[in-house]
Design an enzyme around this catalytic site. Structure first.
Site, PDB file in Angstrom:
ATOM      1  N   LYS A  11      18.626  22.226  14.851  1.00 58.65           N
ATOM      2  CA  LYS A  11      18.315  23.586  14.158  1.00 58.65           C
ATOM      3  C   LYS A  11      17.027  23.980  14.535  1.00 58.65           C
ATOM      4  CE  LYS A  11      15.670  24.268  10.854  1.00 58.65           C
ATOM      5  NZ  LYS A  11      14.904  24.318   9.890  1.00 58.65           N
ATOM      6  N   PRO A  94      14.453  13.019  15.483  1.00 56.59           N
ATOM      7  CA  PRO A  94      13.384  12.563  14.675  1.00 56.59           C
ATOM      8  C   PRO A  94      13.618  13.030  13.202  1.00 56.59           C
ATOM      9  CG  PRO A  94      12.367  14.032  16.166  1.00 56.59           C
ATOM     10  CD  PRO A  94      13.891  13.868  16.698  1.00 56.59           C
ATOM     11  N   VAL A  95      12.867  12.221  12.080  1.00 56.56           N
ATOM     12  CA  VAL A  95      13.192  12.857  10.815  1.00 56.56           C
ATOM     13  C   VAL A  95      12.039  13.271  10.153  1.00 56.56           C
ATOM     14  CG1 VAL A  95      13.594  11.630   8.370  1.00 56.56           C
ATOM     15  CG2 VAL A  95      14.819  10.792  10.263  1.00 56.56           C
ATOM     16  N   ALA A  96      12.231  14.039   9.289  1.00 54.05           N
ATOM     17  CA  ALA A  96      11.174  14.849   8.649  1.00 54.05           C
ATOM     18  C   ALA A  96      10.475  15.837  10.009  1.00 54.05           C
ATOM     19  CB  ALA A  96      10.130  14.145   8.002  1.00 54.05           C
ATOM     20  N   GLY A  98      11.736  19.356  10.924  1.00 51.96           N
ATOM     21  CA  GLY A  98      11.715  20.838  11.157  1.00 51.96           C
ATOM     22  C   GLY A  98      12.652  21.229  11.942  1.00 51.96           C
ATOM     23  N   ILE A  99      13.917  20.365  12.217  1.00 52.74           N
ATOM     24  CA  ILE A  99      15.098  20.717  13.239  1.00 52.74           C
ATOM     25  C   ILE A  99      16.191  20.495  12.399  1.00 52.74           C
ATOM     26  CG2 ILE A  99      13.704  20.875  15.337  1.00 52.74           C
ATOM     27  CD1 ILE A  99      14.665  18.045  15.870  1.00 52.74           C
ATOM     28  N   GLY A 102      18.780  15.988   8.102  1.00 48.92           N
ATOM     29  CA  GLY A 102      19.729  15.495   7.142  1.00 48.92           C
ATOM     30  C   GLY A 102      20.802  16.927   6.757  1.00 48.92           C
ATOM     31  N   ALA A 104      21.585  19.102   9.099  1.00 47.84           N
ATOM     32  CA  ALA A 104      22.722  19.125  10.070  1.00 47.84           C
ATOM     33  C   ALA A 104      23.467  18.124  10.049  1.00 47.84           C
ATOM     34  CB  ALA A 104      21.951  19.237  11.541  1.00 47.84           C
ATOM     35  N   ASP A 136      19.285  24.772   4.040  1.00 49.61           N
ATOM     36  CA  ASP A 136      19.645  24.899   5.287  1.00 49.61           C
ATOM     37  C   ASP A 136      20.850  24.503   5.649  1.00 49.61           C
ATOM     38  OD1 ASP A 136      17.031  26.077   6.174  1.00 49.61           O
ATOM     39  OD2 ASP A 136      16.501  24.008   6.829  1.00 49.61           O
TER      40      ASP A 136
END
Length: 271
Positions: A11, A94-96, A98-99, A102, A104, A136
């Site tokens: 995202k 990558p985690v945390a 901004g895309i 979790g 998605a 989201d």
């Protein structure tokens, strides 16, 4: 049995305006969602119970409970007794960051298991599950360009065709939790987001507090903004991932080569 496969599309918030803090603890947002054609990958085969296996370059960052399991368990109640699946999540993003992360992944689980278990994808209960899992998740369930308001969950179509636009995602490999970034917002309403206007008229109001927490974001944006052929460079969501849109794939590929070796990158196109 051949597994069913679904992509958890990355995202992007092409713009994100924070208008006010709400009494319920959330913030009133206006955002323009877009999605890359690439992301995490989720596969599933029928099983007696619901099981989740996480693999991939960022698998170690996933610990404890997972939105994928919550999505699967909620959809199993809709599908009826006896529905299980062996899920394998390949964590490429990558985690945390901004895309989507979790959100998605959970949305992909809902799309995937609806197919596997024969649930009508238009069933309104799927959307209700998505909304219950996070602000989201409804946008990630659709995974198409949309204008989001409220917490980001109220979605409207936009007259904007970005499909095929080359996009480079860059993260300095620094995780950044959403809570502290929102907590650092200065509370100033800088005006509405008009999705019908140029993307350059938008902004990301979370960039200043994110940069205060992770100064590397500034370096990423500065370098992206200097690349030939870039049409827009901005931070996504609460960071620390930034993105740049390009005129053509050759310019995007050259920009990816210009990024430092220690940064994570994803060369892709918008859906």
């Amino acid at each position: 049995m051949t597994p069913v496969i679904e992509t958890a599309y990355a995202k992007l918030n092409l713009a994100l305006h924070v208008r006010r803090r709400r009494e319920d603890g959330y913030h009133e947002l206006e955002t323009l969602f877009a999605f890359a054609k690439d992301g995490d990958t989720l596969s599933a085969t029928m099983a007696d119970t619901i099981r989740l296996e996480v693999v991939g370059p960022f698998a170690a960052a996933i610990a404890g409970s997972n939105l994928v399991l919550r999505a699967a368990e909620a959809l199993a109640e809709v599908a009826g007794a006896g529905h299980g699946a062996h899920l394998v999540l390949t964590k490429n993003l990558p985690v945390a960051a901004g895309i989507g992360g979790g959100s998605a992944d959970a949305a992909a689980a809902l799309r995937l298991l609806a197919r596997l278990w024969g649930v009508d994808p238009a069933d309104e209960r799927i959307g209700a599950i998505a909304a219950s899992l996070g602000a989201d998740v409804p946008a990630c369930l659709r995974s198409e360009t949309a204008f989001g308001t409220g917490k980001g969950e109220a979605l409207a179509e936009v007259p904007l065709d970005l499909a095929g636009t080359p996009a480079l995602l860059v993260n300095p490999r620094v995780p950044l939790s959403t809570g502290p970034v929102f907590a650092g917002w200065d509370g100033m309403d800088r005006g509405p987001l008009d999705p019908a206007r140029s993307l350059h008229d938008g902004r990301n109001d979370l960039e200043p507090p994110a940069r205060a927490l992770v100064p590397e974001i500034g370096a990423v944006l500065d370098l992206l903004g200097r690349q030939p052929g870039v049409t827009l460079a901005r931070m996504s969501g609460s960071g620390a991932t930034c993105f740049a849109l390009f005129d053509d794939a050759e310019a995007m590929a050259a920009a990816e080569r210009a990024m430092p070796a220690g940064w994570w990158t994803l060369a892709t196109t918008l859906r």
